[in-house]
Design a protein around this motif. Structure first.
Motif, PDB file in Angstrom:
ATOM      1  N   THR A 254      26.195  12.516 111.109  1.00 29.26           N
ATOM      2  CA  THR A 254      26.759  12.977 112.384  1.00 29.26           C
ATOM      3  C   THR A 254      26.915  11.874 113.422  1.00 29.26           C
ATOM      4  O   THR A 254      27.606  12.067 114.418  1.00 29.26           O
ATOM      5  N   ASP A 255      26.251  10.731 113.221  1.00 31.72           N
ATOM      6  CA  ASP A 255      26.327   9.662 114.228  1.00 31.72           C
ATOM      7  C   ASP A 255      27.707   9.019 114.197  1.00 31.72           C
ATOM      8  O   ASP A 255      28.120   8.434 113.196  1.00 31.72           O
ATOM      9  N   GLU A 256      28.429   9.141 115.306  1.00 26.05           N
ATOM     10  CA  GLU A 256      29.778   8.605 115.384  1.00 26.05           C
ATOM     11  C   GLU A 256      29.811   7.315 116.202  1.00 26.05           C
ATOM     12  O   GLU A 256      28.949   7.061 117.039  1.00 26.05           O
ATOM     13  N   MET A 257      30.842   6.508 115.935  1.00 27.25           N
ATOM     14  CA  MET A 257      31.054   5.277 116.669  1.00 27.25           C
ATOM     15  C   MET A 257      32.555   5.118 116.870  1.00 27.25           C
ATOM     16  O   MET A 257      33.338   5.274 115.935  1.00 27.25           O
ATOM     17  N   THR A 258      32.964   4.828 118.081  1.00 31.48           N
ATOM     18  CA  THR A 258      34.378   4.581 118.374  1.00 31.48           C
ATOM     19  C   THR A 258      34.573   3.089 118.587  1.00 31.48           C
ATOM     20  O   THR A 258      33.854   2.463 119.374  1.00 31.48           O
ATOM     21  N   ILE A 259      35.534   2.522 117.868  1.00 32.86           N
ATOM     22  CA  ILE A 259      35.782   1.089 117.977  1.00 32.86           C
ATOM     23  C   ILE A 259      37.250   0.818 118.238  1.00 32.86           C
ATOM     24  O   ILE A 259      38.124   1.624 117.899  1.00 32.86           O
ATOM     25  N   HIS A 260      37.512  -0.314 118.876  1.00 34.71           N
ATOM     26  CA  HIS A 260      38.869  -0.796 119.064  1.00 34.71           C
ATOM     27  C   HIS A 260      39.151  -1.796 117.948  1.00 34.71           C
ATOM     28  O   HIS A 260      38.512  -2.835 117.872  1.00 34.71           O
ATOM     29  N   GLN A 261      40.085  -1.467 117.084  1.00 28.23           N
ATOM     30  CA  GLN A 261      40.410  -2.365 115.983  1.00 28.23           C
ATOM     31  C   GLN A 261      41.051  -3.635 116.527  1.00 28.23           C
ATOM     32  O   GLN A 261      41.788  -3.619 117.508  1.00 28.23           O
ATOM     33  N   ARG A 262      40.738  -4.745 115.871  1.00 28.19           N
ATOM     34  CA  ARG A 262      41.237  -6.026 116.349  1.00 28.19           C
ATOM     35  C   ARG A 262      41.410  -6.971 115.166  1.00 28.19           C
ATOM     36  O   ARG A 262      40.867  -6.748 114.082  1.00 28.19           O
ATOM     37  N   GLY A 263      42.121  -8.043 115.374  1.00 37.16           N
ATOM     38  CA  GLY A 263      42.326  -9.030 114.317  1.00 37.16           C
ATOM     39  C   GLY A 263      41.290 -10.136 114.412  1.00 37.16           C
ATOM     40  O   GLY A 263      40.086  -9.891 114.452  1.00 37.16           O
ATOM     41  N   THR A 264      41.756 -11.366 114.493  1.00 36.33           N
ATOM     42  CA  THR A 264      40.869 -12.518 114.511  1.00 36.33           C
ATOM     43  C   THR A 264      40.093 -12.596 115.821  1.00 36.33           C
ATOM     44  O   THR A 264      40.646 -12.380 116.897  1.00 36.33           O
ATOM     45  N   ILE A 265      38.821 -12.911 115.714  1.00 36.77           N
ATOM     46  CA  ILE A 265      37.978 -13.113 116.888  1.00 36.77           C
ATOM     47  C   ILE A 265      37.783 -14.608 117.071  1.00 36.77           C
ATOM     48  O   ILE A 265      37.404 -15.320 116.143  1.00 36.77           O
ATOM     49  N   ARG A 266      38.054 -15.103 118.267  1.00 40.96           N
ATOM     50  CA  ARG A 266      38.010 -16.537 118.518  1.00 40.96           C
ATOM     51  C   ARG A 266      36.599 -17.088 118.349  1.00 40.96           C
ATOM     52  O   ARG A 266      35.613 -16.425 118.643  1.00 40.96           O
ATOM     53  N   PHE A 267      36.529 -18.332 117.892  1.00 39.98           N
ATOM     54  CA  PHE A 267      35.239 -18.975 117.684  1.00 39.98           C
ATOM     55  C   PHE A 267      34.459 -19.058 118.988  1.00 39.98           C
ATOM     56  O   PHE A 267      33.234 -18.908 119.002  1.00 39.98           O
ATOM     57  N   VAL A 268      35.155 -19.280 120.092  1.00 37.50           N
ATOM     58  CA  VAL A 268      34.486 -19.367 121.402  1.00 37.50           C
ATOM     59  C   VAL A 268      33.781 -18.056 121.724  1.00 37.50           C
ATOM     60  O   VAL A 268      32.661 -18.043 122.242  1.00 37.50           O
ATOM     61  N   GLU A 269      34.411 -16.938 121.392  1.00 42.13           N
ATOM     62  CA  GLU A 269      33.798 -15.643 121.655  1.00 42.13           C
ATOM     63  C   GLU A 269      32.567 -15.427 120.784  1.00 42.13           C
ATOM     64  O   GLU A 269      31.550 -14.872 121.235  1.00 42.13           O
ATOM     65  N   ILE A 270      32.639 -15.892 119.544  1.00 48.28           N
ATOM     66  CA  ILE A 270      31.483 -15.790 118.652  1.00 48.28           C
ATOM     67  C   ILE A 270      30.314 -16.585 119.218  1.00 48.28           C
ATOM     68  O   ILE A 270      29.184 -16.100 119.317  1.00 48.28           O
ATOM     69  N   ALA A 271      30.584 -17.831 119.602  1.00 55.14           N
ATOM     70  CA  ALA A 271      29.524 -18.697 120.131  1.00 55.14           C
ATOM     71  C   ALA A 271      28.943 -18.131 121.420  1.00 55.14           C
ATOM     72  O   ALA A 271      27.720 -18.137 121.622  1.00 55.14           O
ATOM     73  N   ARG A 272      29.807 -17.618 122.297  1.00 57.37           N
ATOM     74  CA  ARG A 272      29.334 -17.055 123.557  1.00 57.37           C
ATOM     75  C   ARG A 272      28.454 -15.832 123.310  1.00 57.37           C
ATOM     76  O   ARG A 272      27.420 -15.651 123.966  1.00 57.37           O
ATOM     77  N   THR A 273      28.843 -15.024 122.348  1.00 60.11           N
ATOM     78  CA  THR A 273      28.050 -13.830 122.033  1.00 60.11           C
ATOM     79  C   THR A 273      26.661 -14.200 121.530  1.00 60.11           C
ATOM     80  O   THR A 273      25.644 -13.657 121.983  1.00 60.11           O
ATOM     81  N   VAL A 274      26.615 -15.135 120.598  1.00 59.37           N
ATOM     82  CA  VAL A 274      25.338 -15.496 119.980  1.00 59.37           C
ATOM     83  C   VAL A 274      24.407 -16.169 120.975  1.00 59.37           C
ATOM     84  O   VAL A 274      23.218 -15.814 121.080  1.00 59.37           O
ATOM     85  N   PHE A 275      24.916 -17.123 121.756  1.00 57.70           N
ATOM     86  CA  PHE A 275      24.027 -17.931 122.593  1.00 57.70           C
ATOM     87  C   PHE A 275      23.860 -17.410 124.016  1.00 57.70           C
ATOM     88  O   PHE A 275      22.804 -17.601 124.619  1.00 57.70           O
ATOM     89  N   ARG A 276      24.858 -16.722 124.551  1.00 60.28           N
ATOM     90  CA  ARG A 276      24.712 -16.188 125.900  1.00 60.28           C
ATOM     91  C   ARG A 276      24.083 -14.804 125.889  1.00 60.28           C
ATOM     92  O   ARG A 276      23.184 -14.510 126.679  1.00 60.28           O
ATOM     93  N   ASP A 277      24.535 -13.952 124.972  1.00 59.27           N
ATOM     94  CA  ASP A 277      24.061 -12.571 124.951  1.00 59.27           C
ATOM     95  C   ASP A 277      22.754 -12.398 124.173  1.00 59.27           C
ATOM     96  O   ASP A 277      21.993 -11.469 124.432  1.00 59.27           O
ATOM     97  N   TYR A 278      22.506 -13.291 123.201  1.00 61.06           N
ATOM     98  CA  TYR A 278      21.304 -13.147 122.365  1.00 61.06           C
ATOM     99  C   TYR A 278      20.523 -14.467 122.266  1.00 61.06           C
ATOM    100  O   TYR A 278      20.282 -14.972 121.159  1.00 61.06           O
ATOM    101  N   PRO A 279      20.104 -15.052 123.381  1.00 60.07           N
ATOM    102  CA  PRO A 279      19.423 -16.364 123.314  1.00 60.07           C
ATOM    103  C   PRO A 279      18.088 -16.316 122.584  1.00 60.07           C
ATOM    104  O   PRO A 279      17.729 -17.267 121.876  1.00 60.07           O
TER     105      PRO A 279
END
Length: 486
Positions: A254-279
């Motif tokens: 029953t647990d639902e999740m709504t997502i926005h489908q997307r294509g390529t995620i930029r490397f800068v966004e990956i790095a920012r997520t890992v180091f800024r959001d999850y230090p």
């Protein structure tokens, strides 16, 4: 069955993650384990063979003009450098083009390079194809670990991931025992036996490739990359197979999740997520990988040289000793893995790292005092590595489950590359001299450095480890594409 319901074209509401996590263990999951996990057996066979036959390759008549230090130092460092480069290159492609495409490509690279290693005729050829073999296996780490965690139910994810990563040591046992007849000049001439050990790895890899063709793409990856309908059909098929096998209807998810489908995620966004959001999680990943990389790449894989240098063990007999410590390495994840899902990640990660480090300090003390022979030294290492192997395997589990799905393969690749570069490239170059010098104090220093880094990583885990046991990946780290959950 739970069907996806979609709102606008680029948005999808799904229960697929919950459906995958609530599945009971089945033959379908065994297919995933065999198709993806068994490649670590090949990696273990590969690395162990090189360590075991290093002395023979360096002898006159081997067909290569190369020294023992070049095999265990330069070639080992190039193998690890290739693995780091491969992890980063193929990790990026894995997040962009999918898990399945890349775990087929990386295995093909690995097999081709291993085959060419077997026909090395000069030192530079051997070095080049050790690098390319590492390139393939580094890509495997990123593609395989991300696929496994996204396909295995949350209740089993910890133990399965640890055992799969620990299966490396089954290959190490095989490589150690295989090296004994391969190094026996009564069976094979000096210039042939070591080549056949590499060739056997190619044969086994081809068998794995046949099984791997049937492993599906990750439905989680498909959801985000605009293939929701295909993901739905895949999970429907899996559920139908499991219901037929068990003769029971699966409970509703029953647990639902709504997502926005997307294509390529930029490397800068990956790095920012890992180091800024999850230090804190980034710090944990660095500590775990650096600690285990120094222990294994810098010291353990030179164990054959230690036996020959300090205990006068014949080069043709080192495989027996290494088979023992390799068995201890595999038994650790096998017997301790389930506790990562029950007792929890923090106590088990911290405990295995700290305890293995303390045991290695004790081993260094006994060795420095001259109280060990080849047999007792091997038994001490076996005990150390029983705990260290479970800890090292948990490093891959940790970085593959504590960051968002869109960054998963790249996160595995990044922490593997950084940690392994620190411990796996500099380590062999530094410790090859220490463990082959013939000076006891030098080897003791090498042991103490590895032990200290393991204890330090364990202490970091005490503070920063994430309680990820039995939790959905989306609950541990929500996808970057998530719009809402319920």
């Amino acid at each position: 069955m739970n069907r996806n319901s979609t709102t606008p074209v680029d948005t999808v509401t799904t229960t697929i993650p919950a459906r995958l996590d609530r599945l009971p263990w089945s033959r379908w999951h065994w297919m995933i384990v065999i198709g993806l996990g068994t490649v670590w057996i090949l990696d273990g066979l590969e690395v162990t063979v090189v360590g075991a036959v290093a002395g023979r390759i360096a002898e006159d008549g081997s067909g290569l003009a190369i020294t023992d230090a070049q095999v265990t130092g330069v070639a080992a460092a190039l193998y690890v450098a290739g693995a780091c480069a491969g992890a980063l290159f193929f990790g990026r492609l894995t997040d962009r083009f999918g898990r399945k495409r890349l775990f087929l490509v990386t295995l093909a690279v690995y097999l081709a390079a291993t085959a060419l290693t077997a026909v090395s005729f000069t030192a530079w050829w051997f070095f080049l194809f050790r690098f390319l073999t590492g390139l393939g296996i580094g890509g495997e780490y990123a593609a395989i670990n991300s696929a496994i965690d996204e396909l295995i139910p949350s209740a089993f994810r910890g133990r399965v991931d640890l055992i799969i990563n620990g299966s490396y040591w089954l290959g190490a046992v095989g490589g150690s025992l295989l090296s004994v007849p391969a190094l026996n000049t009564d069976v094979f001439p000096k210039n042939l036996g070591w080549r056949l050990t590499f060739a056997l790895g190619v044969v086994l890899g081809l068998v794995i490739l046949l099984v791997r063709r049937h492993v599906p793409e990750s439905p989680r990856w498909m959801l985000i990359h605009g293939r929701a309908a295909a993901a739905e059909r895949l999970v429907d098929d899996v559920e139908a197979k499991i219901e037929r096998d068990t003769s029971r209807q699966l409970p509703q998810a029953t647990d639902e999740m709504t997502i926005h489908q997307r294509g390529t995620i930029r490397f800068v966004e990956i790095a920012r997520t890992v180091f800024r959001d999850y230090p804190r999680r980034a710090t944990l990943g660095f500590a775990l990988f650096i600690g285990q990389a120094f222990l294994y790449n810098a010291i353990t894989f030179g164990f054959g040289t230690i036996l020959i240098t300090f205990f006068d063990v014949p080069s043709g007999a080192t495989g027996y000793y290494f088979a023992i410590i390799a068995a201890g390495n595999f038994m650790g994840p096998l017997l301790l893995g389930r506790y990562f899902d029950t007792w929890g990640r923090r106590p088990m990660i911290a405990g295995t790292y700290i305890l293995s480090g303390l045991l290695l300090f004790a081993t260094a003390g006994l060795f420095g005092a001259g109280l060990l022979d080849a047999t007792t030294m091997t038994l001490c290492w076996c005990l150390v590595l029983f705990f260290a192997s479970a800890g090292a395997s948990s490093a891959y589990l940790t970085v593959s489950e504590i960051f968002p799905m869109e960054t998963r393969a790249m996160s595995i690749a990044f922490f593997y590359a950084i940690g392994t570069a620190a411990g796996g490239i500099s380590g062999p170059l530094i410790f090859a001299g220490l463990t082959s010098s013939g000076v006891v104090a030098d080897a003791v220093l090498a042991f103490c450095i590895g032990a200290g880094l393991m204890v330090a990583a364990g202490l970091v885990a005490v503070v920063f480890a994430v309680a990820a046991e039995r939790r959905s990946l989306e609950d541990i780290a929500p996808p970057l594409s998530v719009a809402s959950t319920s």
